[in-house]
Write a protein that holds these residues in place. Sequence first.
Motif, PDB file in Angstrom:
ATOM      1  N   TYR A 115       0.832  -1.281  -0.049  1.00  0.00           N
ATOM      2  CA  TYR A 115       0.026  -0.110  -0.001  1.00  0.00           C
ATOM      3  C   TYR A 115       0.594   1.268  -0.060  1.00  0.00           C
ATOM      4  O   TYR A 115       0.469   2.193  -1.019  1.00  0.00           O
ATOM      5  CB  TYR A 115      -0.856  -0.038   1.244  1.00  0.00           C
ATOM      6  N   GLU A 116       1.792   1.276   0.800  1.00  0.00           N
ATOM      7  CA  GLU A 116       2.911   2.238   0.945  1.00  0.00           C
ATOM      8  C   GLU A 116       3.410   2.815  -0.479  1.00  0.00           C
ATOM      9  O   GLU A 116       3.745   3.830  -0.883  1.00  0.00           O
ATOM     10  CB  GLU A 116       3.854   2.443   1.951  1.00  0.00           C
ATOM     11  N   THR A 117       3.965   1.378  -0.862  1.00  0.00           N
ATOM     12  CA  THR A 117       4.737   1.604  -2.259  1.00  0.00           C
ATOM     13  C   THR A 117       3.733   2.226  -3.295  1.00  0.00           C
ATOM     14  O   THR A 117       4.176   3.009  -4.057  1.00  0.00           O
ATOM     15  CB  THR A 117       5.306  -0.021  -2.562  1.00  0.00           C
ATOM     16  N   MET A 118       2.637   1.600  -3.466  1.00  0.00           N
ATOM     17  CA  MET A 118       1.718   2.109  -4.415  1.00  0.00           C
ATOM     18  C   MET A 118       1.227   3.540  -4.122  1.00  0.00           C
ATOM     19  O   MET A 118       1.155   4.339  -5.142  1.00  0.00           O
ATOM     20  CB  MET A 118       0.432   1.319  -4.548  1.00  0.00           C
TER      21      MET A 118
ATOM     22  N   ALA B  70       1.940   9.274  -6.096  1.00  0.00           N
ATOM     23  CA  ALA B  70       2.434  10.527  -5.989  1.00  0.00           C
ATOM     24  C   ALA B  70       3.332  10.937  -6.972  1.00  0.00           C
ATOM     25  O   ALA B  70       3.719  11.800  -7.381  1.00  0.00           O
ATOM     26  CB  ALA B  70       2.903  10.586  -4.508  1.00  0.00           C
ATOM     27  N   LEU B  71       4.466  10.012  -7.231  1.00  0.00           N
ATOM     28  CA  LEU B  71       5.425  10.012  -7.987  1.00  0.00           C
ATOM     29  C   LEU B  71       4.727  10.179  -9.669  1.00  0.00           C
ATOM     30  O   LEU B  71       5.231  11.118 -10.132  1.00  0.00           O
ATOM     31  CB  LEU B  71       6.256   8.886  -8.270  1.00  0.00           C
ATOM     32  N   ALA B  72       3.738   9.514  -9.993  1.00  0.00           N
ATOM     33  CA  ALA B  72       3.178   9.735 -11.311  1.00  0.00           C
ATOM     34  C   ALA B  72       2.506  11.114 -11.364  1.00  0.00           C
ATOM     35  O   ALA B  72       2.658  11.939 -12.157  1.00  0.00           O
ATOM     36  CB  ALA B  72       2.077   8.721 -11.383  1.00  0.00           C
ATOM     37  N   TRP B  73       2.115  11.653 -10.158  1.00  0.00           N
ATOM     38  CA  TRP B  73       1.589  13.018 -10.266  1.00  0.00           C
ATOM     39  C   TRP B  73       2.501  13.858 -10.609  1.00  0.00           C
ATOM     40  O   TRP B  73       2.392  14.987 -11.289  1.00  0.00           O
ATOM     41  CB  TRP B  73       0.593  13.221  -9.032  1.00  0.00           C
TER      42      TRP B  73
ATOM     43  N   VAL C 292      15.730  17.916 -11.261  1.00  0.00           N
ATOM     44  CA  VAL C 292      14.447  18.651 -10.701  1.00  0.00           C
ATOM     45  C   VAL C 292      13.346  17.821 -10.191  1.00  0.00           C
ATOM     46  O   VAL C 292      12.857  17.815  -9.211  1.00  0.00           O
ATOM     47  CB  VAL C 292      13.633  19.678 -11.747  1.00  0.00           C
ATOM     48  N   CYS C 293      13.000  16.543 -11.243  1.00  0.00           N
ATOM     49  CA  CYS C 293      12.071  15.707 -10.843  1.00  0.00           C
ATOM     50  C   CYS C 293      12.718  14.760  -9.648  1.00  0.00           C
ATOM     51  O   CYS C 293      11.655  14.354  -8.803  1.00  0.00           O
ATOM     52  CB  CYS C 293      11.816  15.054 -12.037  1.00  0.00           C
TER      53      CYS C 293
END
Length: 111
Positions: free
Chosen positions: A53-56, A61-64, A100-101
């Motif tokens: 769950y934490e990984t996903m 959030a990374l995808a956002w 930056v990312c």
Amino acid sequence: MSDLKSKTCKPCAPGTPPLSRPQAVTLLAQLPGWSLNDTASEIVRTFKFKNYYETMAFVNALAWVAHREDHHPDIEVGYNRCHVRFSTHSIKGLSENDCVCAAKINALLGE
């Protein structure tokens, strides 16, 4: 040095050269946990979590962040880990956008 996480990604103009190894090393100093590959063509980091769950949640959030910056990493996801690789495919190497990312992703975790 400017604060990478306060910057935004900019499209690389045609003919833009990738960062040199010394330039990449200088920017990498601002990115705890990230490392440069042998050819200085990408930066990588593996994030560890307690569970799936934490990984996903992190991956979402990374995808956002990637969507907002229009700069997308290669990611590999496992039960409690996420391996992230950034490079700028259009210039076949590293650009400031990658850093930056990476800085914005570190900020997701309060780093």
